[in-house]
Every structure is written in C-alpha cells, then in structure tokens.
Design a protein around this motif. Structure first.
Motif, PDB file in Angstrom:
ATOM      1  N   PRO A  16      16.405   3.075 -34.430  1.00 12.24           N
ATOM      2  CA  PRO A  16      15.718   1.785 -34.577  1.00 12.24           C
ATOM      3  C   PRO A  16      14.918   1.335 -33.362  1.00 12.24           C
ATOM      4  CG  PRO A  16      17.882   1.652 -35.582  1.00 12.24           C
ATOM      5  CD  PRO A  16      17.813   2.989 -34.882  1.00 12.24           C
ATOM      6  N   ILE A  17      15.362   1.689 -32.153  1.00  8.14           N
ATOM      7  CA  ILE A  17      14.595   1.216 -31.000  1.00  8.14           C
ATOM      8  C   ILE A  17      13.211   1.845 -30.944  1.00  8.14           C
ATOM      9  CG2 ILE A  17      16.611   0.652 -29.583  1.00  8.14           C
ATOM     10  CD1 ILE A  17      16.156   3.231 -28.030  1.00  8.14           C
ATOM     11  N   GLY A  18      12.996   2.920 -31.693  1.00  6.32           N
ATOM     12  CA  GLY A  18      11.654   3.484 -31.785  1.00  6.32           C
ATOM     13  C   GLY A  18      10.663   2.494 -32.359  1.00  6.32           C
ATOM     14  N   TRP A  19      11.151   1.616 -33.183  1.00  5.20           N
ATOM     15  CA  TRP A  19      10.306   0.531 -33.705  1.00  5.20           C
ATOM     16  C   TRP A  19      10.376  -0.685 -32.767  1.00  5.20           C
ATOM     17  CZ3 TRP A  19      12.649   4.159 -36.582  1.00  5.20           C
ATOM     18  CH2 TRP A  19      11.917   4.770 -37.613  1.00  5.20           C
ATOM     19  N   GLY A  20      11.553  -0.975 -32.290  1.00  5.53           N
ATOM     20  CA  GLY A  20      11.742  -2.178 -31.474  1.00  5.53           C
ATOM     21  C   GLY A  20      11.034  -2.141 -30.132  1.00  5.53           C
ATOM     22  N   GLN A  21      10.734  -0.940 -29.628  1.00  2.00           N
ATOM     23  CA  GLN A  21      10.079  -0.817 -28.331  1.00  2.00           C
ATOM     24  C   GLN A  21       8.571  -0.596 -28.426  1.00  2.00           C
ATOM     25  OE1 GLN A  21      12.512   2.316 -26.648  1.00  2.00           O
ATOM     26  NE2 GLN A  21      13.977   0.846 -25.801  1.00  2.00           N
ATOM     27  N   GLU A  22       8.028  -0.749 -29.612  1.00  2.91           N
ATOM     28  CA  GLU A  22       6.576  -0.612 -29.786  1.00  2.91           C
ATOM     29  C   GLU A  22       5.855  -1.772 -29.099  1.00  2.91           C
ATOM     30  OE1 GLU A  22       3.271   1.158 -30.958  1.00  2.91           O
ATOM     31  OE2 GLU A  22       4.844   1.710 -32.368  1.00  2.91           O
ATOM     32  N   MET A  23       4.775  -1.471 -28.386  1.00  2.83           N
ATOM     33  CA  MET A  23       3.930  -2.502 -27.779  1.00  2.83           C
ATOM     34  C   MET A  23       2.466  -2.174 -28.035  1.00  2.83           C
ATOM     35  SD  MET A  23       5.597  -3.481 -24.069  1.00  2.83           S
ATOM     36  CE  MET A  23       4.575  -4.956 -23.914  1.00  2.83           C
ATOM     37  N   ARG A  24       1.670  -3.222 -28.191  1.00  5.07           N
ATOM     38  CA  ARG A  24       0.231  -2.999 -28.327  1.00  5.07           C
ATOM     39  C   ARG A  24      -0.391  -2.568 -27.015  1.00  5.07           C
ATOM     40  NH1 ARG A  24       1.365  -7.439 -31.537  1.00  5.07           N
ATOM     41  NH2 ARG A  24       0.722  -7.241 -33.728  1.00  5.07           N
ATOM     42  N   HIS A  83       0.825  -1.215   0.000  1.00  4.31           N
ATOM     43  CA  HIS A  83       0.000   0.000   0.000  1.00  4.31           C
ATOM     44  C   HIS A  83       0.860   1.267   0.000  1.00  4.31           C
ATOM     45  CE1 HIS A  83      -3.507  -2.481   1.842  1.00  4.31           C
ATOM     46  NE2 HIS A  83      -3.608  -2.422   0.524  1.00  4.31           N
ATOM     47  N   VAL A  84       1.857   1.268  -0.864  1.00  7.08           N
ATOM     48  CA  VAL A  84       2.756   2.423  -0.994  1.00  7.08           C
ATOM     49  C   VAL A  84       2.404   3.180  -2.272  1.00  7.08           C
ATOM     50  CG1 VAL A  84       5.144   3.140  -1.401  1.00  7.08           C
ATOM     51  CG2 VAL A  84       4.632   1.406   0.330  1.00  7.08           C
ATOM     52  N   PRO A  85       2.002   4.454  -2.172  1.00  9.60           N
ATOM     53  CA  PRO A  85       1.683   5.233  -3.374  1.00  9.60           C
ATOM     54  C   PRO A  85       2.947   5.671  -4.105  1.00  9.60           C
ATOM     55  CG  PRO A  85       1.457   6.610  -1.424  1.00  9.60           C
ATOM     56  CD  PRO A  85       1.805   5.235  -0.929  1.00  9.60           C
ATOM     57  N   VAL A  86       3.001   5.388  -5.382  1.00 15.97           N
ATOM     58  CA  VAL A  86       4.110   5.812  -6.242  1.00 15.97           C
ATOM     59  C   VAL A  86       3.507   6.328  -7.545  1.00 15.97           C
ATOM     60  CG1 VAL A  86       6.182   5.106  -7.505  1.00 15.97           C
ATOM     61  CG2 VAL A  86       5.679   4.058  -5.296  1.00 15.97           C
ATOM     62  N   LEU A  87       3.991   7.464  -8.027  1.00 14.18           N
ATOM     63  CA  LEU A  87       3.583   7.982  -9.332  1.00 14.18           C
ATOM     64  C   LEU A  87       4.589   7.463 -10.353  1.00 14.18           C
ATOM     65  CD1 LEU A  87       2.274   9.973  -7.200  1.00 14.18           C
ATOM     66  CD2 LEU A  87       2.202  11.607  -9.069  1.00 14.18           C
ATOM     67  N   LEU A  88       4.201   6.434 -11.061  1.00 10.49           N
ATOM     68  CA  LEU A  88       5.094   5.771 -12.000  1.00 10.49           C
ATOM     69  C   LEU A  88       4.811   6.262 -13.418  1.00 10.49           C
ATOM     70  CD1 LEU A  88       7.154   3.602 -12.824  1.00 10.49           C
ATOM     71  CD2 LEU A  88       5.313   1.901 -12.655  1.00 10.49           C
ATOM     72  N   PHE A  89       5.866   6.748 -14.073  1.00  8.28           N
ATOM     73  CA  PHE A  89       5.761   7.223 -15.445  1.00  8.28           C
ATOM     74  C   PHE A  89       6.799   6.489 -16.293  1.00  8.28           C
ATOM     75  CE2 PHE A  89       4.727  10.792 -12.645  1.00  8.28           C
ATOM     76  CZ  PHE A  89       3.528  11.255 -13.163  1.00  8.28           C
ATOM     77  N   SER A  90       6.445   6.232 -17.534  1.00  7.38           N
ATOM     78  CA  SER A  90       7.476   5.801 -18.477  1.00  7.38           C
ATOM     79  C   SER A  90       7.159   6.394 -19.832  1.00  7.38           C
ATOM     80  CB  SER A  90       7.561   4.271 -18.575  1.00  7.38           C
ATOM     81  OG  SER A  90       6.527   3.742 -19.360  1.00  7.38           O
ATOM     82  N   GLY A  91       8.214   6.578 -20.620  1.00  2.00           N
ATOM     83  CA  GLY A  91       7.995   7.035 -21.974  1.00  2.00           C
ATOM     84  C   GLY A  91       7.271   5.973 -22.785  1.00  2.00           C
ATOM     85  N   ARG A  92       6.771   6.411 -23.925  1.00  2.00           N
ATOM     86  CA  ARG A  92       6.184   5.471 -24.879  1.00  2.00           C
ATOM     87  C   ARG A  92       6.837   5.750 -26.218  1.00  2.00           C
ATOM     88  NH1 ARG A  92       3.142   4.327 -28.928  1.00  2.00           N
ATOM     89  NH2 ARG A  92       1.451   2.783 -28.893  1.00  2.00           N
ATOM     90  N   THR A  93       7.209   4.692 -26.917  1.00  2.00           N
ATOM     91  CA  THR A  93       7.863   4.912 -28.204  1.00  2.00           C
ATOM     92  C   THR A  93       6.995   5.816 -29.085  1.00  2.00           C
ATOM     93  OG1 THR A  93       9.022   3.785 -29.992  1.00  2.00           O
ATOM     94  CG2 THR A  93       6.861   2.934 -29.405  1.00  2.00           C
ATOM     95  N   PRO A  94       7.603   6.749 -29.827  1.00  2.00           N
ATOM     96  CA  PRO A  94       6.795   7.672 -30.624  1.00  2.00           C
ATOM     97  C   PRO A  94       5.801   6.936 -31.522  1.00  2.00           C
ATOM     98  CG  PRO A  94       9.084   8.366 -30.613  1.00  2.00           C
ATOM     99  CD  PRO A  94       9.040   7.036 -29.935  1.00  2.00           C
ATOM    100  N   VAL A  95       4.634   7.500 -31.645  1.00  2.00           N
ATOM    101  CA  VAL A  95       3.576   6.903 -32.460  1.00  2.00           C
ATOM    102  C   VAL A  95       3.861   7.103 -33.949  1.00  2.00           C
ATOM    103  CG1 VAL A  95       1.106   6.954 -32.982  1.00  2.00           C
ATOM    104  CG2 VAL A  95       1.898   7.240 -30.624  1.00  2.00           C
ATOM    105  N   VAL A  96       4.403   8.261 -34.304  1.00  2.00           N
ATOM    106  CA  VAL A  96       4.594   8.602 -35.721  1.00  2.00           C
ATOM    107  C   VAL A  96       6.052   8.423 -36.133  1.00  2.00           C
ATOM    108  CG1 VAL A  96       2.662  10.201 -35.717  1.00  2.00           C
ATOM    109  CG2 VAL A  96       4.950  11.056 -35.226  1.00  2.00           C
ATOM    110  N   GLU A  97       6.241   8.218 -37.433  1.00  2.00           N
ATOM    111  CA  GLU A  97       7.570   7.949 -37.961  1.00  2.00           C
ATOM    112  C   GLU A  97       8.256   9.184 -38.555  1.00  2.00           C
ATOM    113  OE1 GLU A  97       7.353   3.335 -39.335  1.00  2.00           O
ATOM    114  OE2 GLU A  97       6.242   4.745 -40.595  1.00  2.00           O
ATOM    115  N   ARG A  98       7.485  10.254 -38.784  1.00  2.00           N
ATOM    116  CA  ARG A  98       8.104  11.426 -39.423  1.00  2.00           C
ATOM    117  C   ARG A  98       7.185  12.647 -39.281  1.00  2.00           C
ATOM    118  NH1 ARG A  98       5.985   8.434 -43.706  1.00  2.00           N
ATOM    119  NH2 ARG A  98       4.451   9.600 -44.960  1.00  2.00           N
TER     120      ARG A  98
END
Length: 567
Positions: free
Chosen positions: A124-132, A100-115
């Motif tokens: 390349p990791i912009g593609w490799g780190q994509e998740m549904r 029961h410890v409150p933590v504000l957890l944030f993480s980046g998300r790989t960019p949605v757009v390519e250009r």
C-alpha cells in the motif's frame, strides 16, 4: 556473446566508486530491493563499491556526509527511502547548501506502474508515497536534480551529479530513483570508463586580487571579517602570516570554521566593534552575513572587498552588503593569491603597519583576557559555557583534536592553532547537526579526538538514540558534551535582544523556551554502552573530561558528559 549485466541499482553504486565516493550513508526502504541485490551481486562478483553504512535515521546520514567532507574534502553519497526519507534529509540538505558542502543525495521514488513490470507496486505505501513533485522537498537546497529514467543513463548521470556537486560554489545535488528503473539490467561494461566530465574550476582573477591588495595595503585601519575559514592548511598558515606582517585585525564574527588561531595576536574575536566603525577598508572572507546592518555601520567611505566561492551568496534572495570588489574563487586560492600580492606593497607601507601594531595587539589581548576572565568567573554550580570551553581547551591541549559546537562550547576560550580544528553549526540553523557531523569526521580520521558539543535542545534534535547506535556499531570513539540549561537558550537571547525590557524578559517563566524537566541524557548514551558522566559543579569538570578522554584513548569507544550550565 552475452553482455555481463547487473541491476541498475548495483551499477549506480559501482559508478559512485569510480567517481571517488568512499561511503554511501543509507536508510533503506521498500524501494531498495535492487540496491540491496546490487550490493550482494557486486560482492559475489568482486566488483568494488563504496562501503554502504546503515543509517537508522536520515538526519544522521546527512550529518555524517557533511562531517566526512569537512575532514577529507571528498563528496559522499546519501540514499534515502522515497519521499518520507527525502523529507528527513531536507534539513541536512539545507545545512549542506548553506555550508557549501557537496553531497550526492539519492532517494527512491514510488513505482510508477501498478503491475506487469519488475519493481511495480506491491504494498500500500506504493500508493501512499506518490507525489506530483517529490523533488520539491529539497529543490531550493540543491544545485541540480534529475529523475533517473533508463538504466543506460546510470554512468553519465552519476558523473554529472558528481561534477555539478563539486563545482564551485559547491553544494548538494539530488537524483530520484524509480524502483522499476533500478530493477532493470545495466551493462557492466558501461561502468568501466573514466568519468565523462569533471568539476569546473574558478580561477583567481589577477586584476581583482591586485586591486584588493592595493585597497588593503593602503588602508589606515583595515579589517578582515572571516566566517568560513581559509579553505586549506596552506592558506591558513599564509593568512596568519599575512595579517601578522600587516597588523590587520581579524574578526571571526559568527565563525563556522577557524580562519586564524584563536590566541593569535591579530584575532579580534567575535565582536566587530570598535573595528568596523573605524575601518577604511574591509575584506569579507567567505561570509554569509559579515555584520548585522541594524547594529554595525561601516563608514561611508570604507572600501569593501568580498571574497569566496560565491562571494555575493546568490542563493539567498536578500543579502545587500556592499561590495566594491567581488572575487569569486576557491577561498584557499584567493587567500594565497592575496597574501602574495600584498608583498609588493610591504616596503612602502612598513611604517604604517608598525604604527598600528601595538594598538591592535593591545586591543586583541584585552578581548582575550576578558574572555578568559569570564570563563574563570563561571566555575560555579551550575557553570557557564565559557568555563566549559576553558576546561575543554585544557583537556585537549597538545593533541590532534577537532571541536564541533552547536550552541555548545563557544570559541573564544579554546586555544586552537590549526586548520580544521573548529566547526560551528551552519547559519541555516538546522538543529541536530553537531553529533552526526562529528561522527562523519571521526569516520574519516579515527586517530583524531573529535568532540561534539551541543546544547540540550540540539542533542534532542540529533536523534541521539540513532547517533549513539551508529557510534557503537562503527566503533567511532567520539566525545559528546551536552551543555544542559533545560531551555532553548538561543530563543531566550533572541527574545531579550529584541524586547530587552519586555514582559517576556521580566518573566520568571518565559513562554516557549523551557525544556524542564530535563531527561537524564546519560541514560540515552548508556543504552549504547557509552562511558558517561554528569557534572553539576565546575570544580569537578576538569577531572571528568580527563577521565572521558582516557577512556576514549584506552577503549576506543564513545563517551558522553552531561554538563549542567546556566544561561
């Protein structure tokens, strides 16, 4: 007139400061340019932000946020790199949720757009780190999640995240941060108003407390089981006075926080027997698992009261402990209310309390004497964990100290008298917790002696190179005790508990438990200029602990003692 703006990444940090966040424990990646630019921009414009601390590994970030909350009661922020960083945060999120410890957890998300947009994919990791479904990595361990869509959402979504995390039952929340959104400008004026919502409170239900007090007061053989402390220093004192007045034994079965001084006359220790099989009333004070149903059998007519910020632990699918009265409240508020409600019954039940006092006191003393005798008998080469605890107790006597144990020093032999002096690993069992949690506690209270004790396996899980680097970088003079038996001791005990006469128990080389040859852990700590020592014979331990503490007092840098133990 042009509105003053800053990157949405910087704006998010500024809003966290408004909410009361002191630190951002951050492990940066390629999604962090707008965060880093925002930090530099805020510094140039003298905008007040939480202090951003570099965390070489996300496990340390989560552990430090955990420990800082234990010390201060204030939720902190963790920022990680896309899905891979979030994956490294998952164990810490599981631990925080269980505790029961409150933590504000944030993480980046790989960019949605390519250009064609600032912040679009560039490597390349912009593609490799994509998740549904990136949030799936922590969804079961978080109370709330969201993906930031627009820069103008920054203030209101940060407000919501903080309010949900700090509402009872408390726990971690998660927000993913696409790089394109963080790169967009956000009006600074939107960051100035006070938070748009506050954490909700859960009040103490007067009728339920009165019923719990009646059950406890009228019982012939009452028992209280406490695992997660009492919630505050005031409640800690009130609880100790109440159980002493009423002669009620308290078992701190698998305790993760201290609810009662360890040498209090009503402290029954960790063993529930013979109390639980005799009890006609049991108060379960904030316990995930107050007993083992396969081992402990409360009487059929025993009345059971469960109290806590989530007394039925609804996050866990299977938890079927009976509860005749369930009280959902802040633990400290409930303890104070129960202690007050008990006073109305005191005169009528005085004789009953007096009649059972001597029996309880004699039992608890016998338990304590047995634990101390076991410690004294374990002073050889190698020594026992109980002996290490006894020596640590002597070493920290008469000074403010907090002990964190992760399969390290047991509680029974340490003389602790105050709230916030003992923490054990969360019942979720995400190893590698004690060391970074101790660092977070030390960050919050630099004048307190913080002792992180752990087994050799737990030490390796803690990413010790990372933790020692943080301790040196931030000047955190923590004392680390590594109790080394060159095996997974908890696994061995689990095997022998289920198969006491099995092949594995009879084997001289139990499969999948050994950690030999053991590394020289002092060398790991020395890489970050820690004071170190290794002890194999029990007779040398008191002197070495005294030396380590003198070093911390004089030099204000970390110290590690590796201790060879048996069992």
């Amino acid at each position: 007139m042009t509105k003053e703006t800053m990157t949405a990444g910087g704006a998010l940090l500024a809003r966290l400061k408004t909410l009361g966040v002191d630190y951002i424990f951050a492990n940066s990646g390629t999604d962090f340019p707008p965060i880093i630019e925002g930090l530099a921009e805020a510094r140039a414009k003298q905008i007040d932000l939480p202090e951003a601390l570099i965390m070489p590994h996300e496990n340390a970030a989560m552990g430090m946020a955990h420990g800082y909350y234990f010390a201060t009661g204030k939720a902190q922020a963790v920022m990680a790199h896309t899905n891979v960083g979030l994956a490294n945060c998952a164990i810490g999120a599981i631990n925080a949720a269980t505790d029961h410890v409150p933590v504000l957890l944030f993480s980046g998300r790989t960019p949605v757009v390519e250009r064609d947009r600032l912040g679009a994919r560039t490597v390349p990791i912009g593609w490799g780190q994509e998740m549904r479904d990136q949030t799936a990595l922590v969804r079961e361990a978080t109370k709330w999640d969201y993906e930031l869509r627009f820069p103008e959402q920054v203030a209101e979504m940060a407000d919501r995240a903080y309010a949900v995390a700090t509402s009872l039952p408390k726990g971690p929340v998660y927000m993913s941060l696409p790089r394109e959104v963080l790169c967009e400008p956000c009006p600074v004026s939107e960051l100035e108003p006070a938070p748009t919502m506050s954490a909700h409170k859960i009040g103490v239900h007067a009728e339920a407390i009165a019923e719990a007090a009646r059950i406890l007061a009228e019982a012939e053989k009452p028992l209280i089981v406490a695992q997660r402390g009492t919630g505050s220093a005031e409640a800690f004192a009130a609880f100790a006075e109440m159980v002493d007045t009423w002669a009620i034994p308290v078992s701190q079965y698998w305790a993760v926080q201290l609810a009662l001084p360890t040498f209090h006359s009503m402290n029954a220790g960790a063993d529930l027997e013979p109390y639980i099989s005799e009890a006609d009333a049991i108060v379960v004070l904030d316990c995930l698992a107050p007993w083992a149903p396969d081992v402990h059998k409360p009487r059929a007519d025993c009345k059971i009261v469960q109290i806590g910020q989530n007394p039925l632990y609804s996050r866990f699918p299977v938890r079927n402990f009976r509860s005749d009265v369930s009280i959902m409240a802040d633990t400290a508020d409930a303890v104070l209310a129960l202690a007050e409600a008990m006073k109305a019954h005191q005169a009528a039940q005085a004789d009953k309390c007096a009649a059972r006092r001597d029996k309880v006191v004699n039992r608890t003393k016998a338990t304590r004497d047995k634990a101390l005798a076991a410690a004294d008998a374990g002073s050889g080469a190698p020594m026992t964990k109980a002996y290490v605890s006894r020596c640590l107790s002597d070493a920290i006597a008469n000074r403010p100290a907090t002990v964190l144990s992760e399969l390290g020093c047991p509680l029974a032999q340490i003389d602790l008298k105050d709230h916030n002096t003992w923490f054990q690993e969360p019942h979720s069992g995400g190893l590698g917790w004690s060391f970074p949690c101790g660092l977070g506690f030390q960050l919050a209270d630099r004048n307190r002696l913080v002792v992180a004790t752990m087994g050799d396996g737990s030490y390796m899980f803690s990413n010790p190179v990372t933790c020692h680097q943080i301790a040196e970088s931030l000047g955190l003079p923590i004392l680390i005790l590594v109790l080394n038996n060159a095996e997974w001791g908890a696994v061995r005990h689990s095997v022998t508990g289920i198969y006491p006469d099995g092949y594995a128990a009879k084997s001289n080389d139990m499969p999948l438990v050994g950690l030999a040859p053991s590394p020289d852990f002092t060398k790991v700590a020395e890489a970050s200029r820690a004071w170190t020592a290794s002890v194999a014979d029990g007779k040398d331990l008191p002197g070495v602990l005294a030396q380590a503490i003198r070093h911390i007092d004089a030099n204000r840098t970390q110290a590690l003692v590796e201790i060879k133990i048996t069992g």
